[in-house]
Write an enzyme that holds these catalytic residues in place. Sequence first.
Site: not given
Ligand SMILES: [Zn+2]
Length: 191
Positions: A99, A102, A148, A151, A171
């Site tokens: 991510c 984070c 995610c 976060c 995607c």
């Molecule tokens: Zn994250």
Amino acid sequence: MRFFPFLLGCLFLVSSACNSQTKVKTTTTEAPATVESQTPDYKYNPPAVAGEITVIDEPESYWKEVLTSEEYNILREEGTERSFTSPLNDEKRPGIFTCAACGLPLFSSDTKFKSGTGWPSFYQPINDAYVRQDVDNRYGMRRVEVSCARCNGHQGHVFPDGPEPTGLRYCINGLALDFVPMEDFPDGEKK
Ligand SMILES: [Zn+2]
């Protein structure tokens, strides 16, 4: 000696110009150093216990500070990058996609496939607990949004038209991801 004051004036102007150039240079060299010092925290930041997420609940002002405006638009405002614009589309090296906000490891190169859509595509996340899935009814379509789980940063969508073994196509916006090549991991510290 009529020109003496004129010459003095010129010297003053030249020295002022040099000083202002020096100031500009100092500012530009300081700015990247601040960004660099933040970068390692966001490159690869797995949970202390695999599969166990501690939710990050930062104010929007925090994300505005640590993300670029393009990343902020995707991750915090559920934007979509233009297709075929991410360099991660063509990223074929073994590694982990984390991510961009984070650093949570979200996808592995093992599950990346060529979808032809122009966005990085994967058939499964590293750990189901690391991605949130929510129904998204915007734009008159029923899609499943992927975020995610730590976060809550928007990643993209998942569609039921992917390859085996899952039949799923995650995607994902390339701007929502960072890529960490496998050679940057110490032995046995991949997941
Ligand atoms: Zn994250």
